[in-house]
Scaffold this motif. Structure first.
Motif, PDB file in Angstrom:
ATOM      1  N   ASN A  14       0.821  -1.216   0.000  1.00 22.89           N
ATOM      2  CA  ASN A  14       0.000   0.000   0.000  1.00 22.89           C
ATOM      3  C   ASN A  14       0.856   1.268   0.000  1.00 22.89           C
ATOM      4  O   ASN A  14       0.334   2.378   0.142  1.00 22.89           O
ATOM      5  CB  ASN A  14      -0.981  -0.001   1.181  1.00 22.89           C
ATOM      6  N   ASP A  39      -6.565  -1.782   7.317  1.00 20.36           N
ATOM      7  CA  ASP A  39      -7.778  -2.022   6.533  1.00 20.36           C
ATOM      8  C   ASP A  39      -8.577  -0.727   6.466  1.00 20.36           C
ATOM      9  O   ASP A  39      -9.702  -0.626   6.964  1.00 20.36           O
ATOM     10  CB  ASP A  39      -8.609  -3.144   7.161  1.00 20.36           C
ATOM     11  N   ASN A  40      -7.975   0.267   5.829  1.00 21.45           N
ATOM     12  CA  ASN A  40      -8.563   1.593   5.742  1.00 21.45           C
ATOM     13  C   ASN A  40      -9.206   1.815   4.381  1.00 21.45           C
ATOM     14  O   ASN A  40      -8.905   1.118   3.415  1.00 21.45           O
ATOM     15  CB  ASN A  40      -7.487   2.666   5.960  1.00 21.45           C
ATOM     16  N   ASP A  41     -10.064   2.812   4.310  1.00 19.13           N
ATOM     17  CA  ASP A  41     -10.673   3.167   3.028  1.00 19.13           C
ATOM     18  C   ASP A  41      -9.601   3.502   1.996  1.00 19.13           C
ATOM     19  O   ASP A  41      -9.743   3.184   0.814  1.00 19.13           O
ATOM     20  CB  ASP A  41     -11.611   4.368   3.205  1.00 19.13           C
ATOM     21  N   GLU A  42      -8.515   4.130   2.470  1.00 28.31           N
ATOM     22  CA  GLU A  42      -7.445   4.521   1.551  1.00 28.31           C
ATOM     23  C   GLU A  42      -6.785   3.304   0.910  1.00 28.31           C
ATOM     24  O   GLU A  42      -6.354   3.363  -0.250  1.00 28.31           O
ATOM     25  CB  GLU A  42      -6.390   5.335   2.305  1.00 28.31           C
ATOM     26  N   ASP A  43      -6.695   2.200   1.661  1.00 24.15           N
ATOM     27  CA  ASP A  43      -6.098   0.983   1.115  1.00 24.15           C
ATOM     28  C   ASP A  43      -6.922   0.460  -0.059  1.00 24.15           C
ATOM     29  O   ASP A  43      -6.381   0.116  -1.118  1.00 24.15           O
ATOM     30  CB  ASP A  43      -6.005  -0.091   2.205  1.00 24.15           C
ATOM     31  N   HIS A  44      -8.220   0.389   0.134  1.00 23.99           N
ATOM     32  CA  HIS A  44      -9.098  -0.112  -0.924  1.00 23.99           C
ATOM     33  C   HIS A  44      -9.169   0.880  -2.089  1.00 23.99           C
ATOM     34  O   HIS A  44      -9.312   0.466  -3.247  1.00 23.99           O
ATOM     35  CB  HIS A  44     -10.492  -0.390  -0.349  1.00 23.99           C
ATOM     36  N   ALA A  45      -9.050   2.172  -1.768  1.00 29.87           N
ATOM     37  CA  ALA A  45      -9.052   3.180  -2.833  1.00 29.87           C
ATOM     38  C   ALA A  45      -7.840   3.028  -3.744  1.00 29.87           C
ATOM     39  O   ALA A  45      -7.933   3.268  -4.958  1.00 29.87           O
ATOM     40  CB  ALA A  45      -9.076   4.587  -2.221  1.00 29.87           C
ATOM     41  N   ASP A  48      -8.686   0.446  -6.220  1.00 36.98           N
ATOM     42  CA  ASP A  48      -9.624   0.997  -7.204  1.00 36.98           C
ATOM     43  C   ASP A  48      -8.902   1.880  -8.215  1.00 36.98           C
ATOM     44  O   ASP A  48      -9.199   1.840  -9.423  1.00 36.98           O
ATOM     45  CB  ASP A  48     -10.714   1.805  -6.494  1.00 36.98           C
TER      46      ASP A  48
END
Length: 257
Positions: A14, A39-45, A48
């Motif tokens: 990440n 497991d943050n929103d930034e990780d999934h972003a 994406d």
């Protein structure tokens, strides 16, 4: 050097080198699985963003690689692993008699033991798929030593040894295992350290980089994420099908001394 149709799992991806390698592999057409212990929103972003930029499938899977069961679960959850990049790492600097035992245990677990666990899970998948690439991110410190870095140097040397063993065990399969050994790489973390180094030594930026940060790197230039990514893509390509069990240095001549 298209990697379309392949799935790459990159640990510790990440930020920094791991993220750079993920983008390089995605740029070659591979679907990618990003990983870290958060497991943050930034990780999934980030996943994406990679999917959108490169037109591939990208996911983020949380796994604490200090725990063997989570390292194994990462590969199982990914569902496919044609390319495994063991990159996760941490650092601690201290004389050996003062080295914190908990930090020693964490560094060995995250940087060496996790590579054992992920590889043990990935190799059967690769054999079943009839193709595989394992890239272990070691370091110039996997080939040379520095004082006060006992755990880091031990782990990186261990990664090199593990790479050779896996290469021998998979030599008759269409699977390769290689270790990449960078010297100093210009990552955001290193970039953030430059101003403090300038202040500490009362030097301008160029002098601080050449005389302090890159003192052991004869080229006096950082390796870049793009250069590391290019090497990774090459090692995953069919051009490198007979390159296995090796250490690939990108250190500006550091280990030539």
């Amino acid at each position: 050097m298209s990697l379309a149709g392949k799935t790459a799992v990159i640990t510790g991806s990440n930020s920094g080198i791991g993220l750079g390698l993920a983008k390089a592999l995605a740029g070659a057409g591979a679907d990618v699985v990003l990983n870290s212990y958060t497991d943050n929103d930034e990780d999934h972003a980030l996943a994406d963003q990679i999917a959108t930029e490169f037109g591939v499938t990208a996911r983020y899977i949380k796994a604490d690689l200090s725990k063997g069961d989570e390292a194994r679960a990462l590969i199982e959850t990914a569902g496919a692993c044609d390319i495994l990049v063991n990159n996760a790492g941490i650092q601690q600097v201290a004389p050996i008699e003062e080295f914190p035992v908990a930090k020693w245990d964490a560094i060995i677990a995250i940087m060496l033991s996790s590579a054992f666990h992920t590889t043990a899970m990935a190799v059967p998948m690769m054999r079943k798929a009839g193709w595989g690439r394992i890239l272990n991110i070691s370091s110039a410190h996997g080939l040379r030593a520095s004082p006060y870095k006992s755990a880091y140097v031990a782990a990186k040397h261990g990664v090199v040894g593990l790479t050779k063993v896996v290469a021998l065990e998979t030599a008759e399969d269409p699977i390769t295992a290689n270790a990449i050994c960078p010297g100093y790489v210009l990552t955001p973390l290193v970039e953030a350290q430059i101003p403090d180094t300038m202040k500490q030594y009362d030097m301008d930026r160029e002098t601080a980089i050449r005389e302090v940060i890159l003192a052991r790197q004869p080229s006096k230039e950082f390796a870049t994420l793009e250069q590391l990514g290019g090497l990774a893509v090459f090692l995953c390509s069919d051009h490198a099908a007979q390159i296995t069990g090796t250490t690939q240095s990108m250190d500006g001549g550091w280990t030539a001394r």
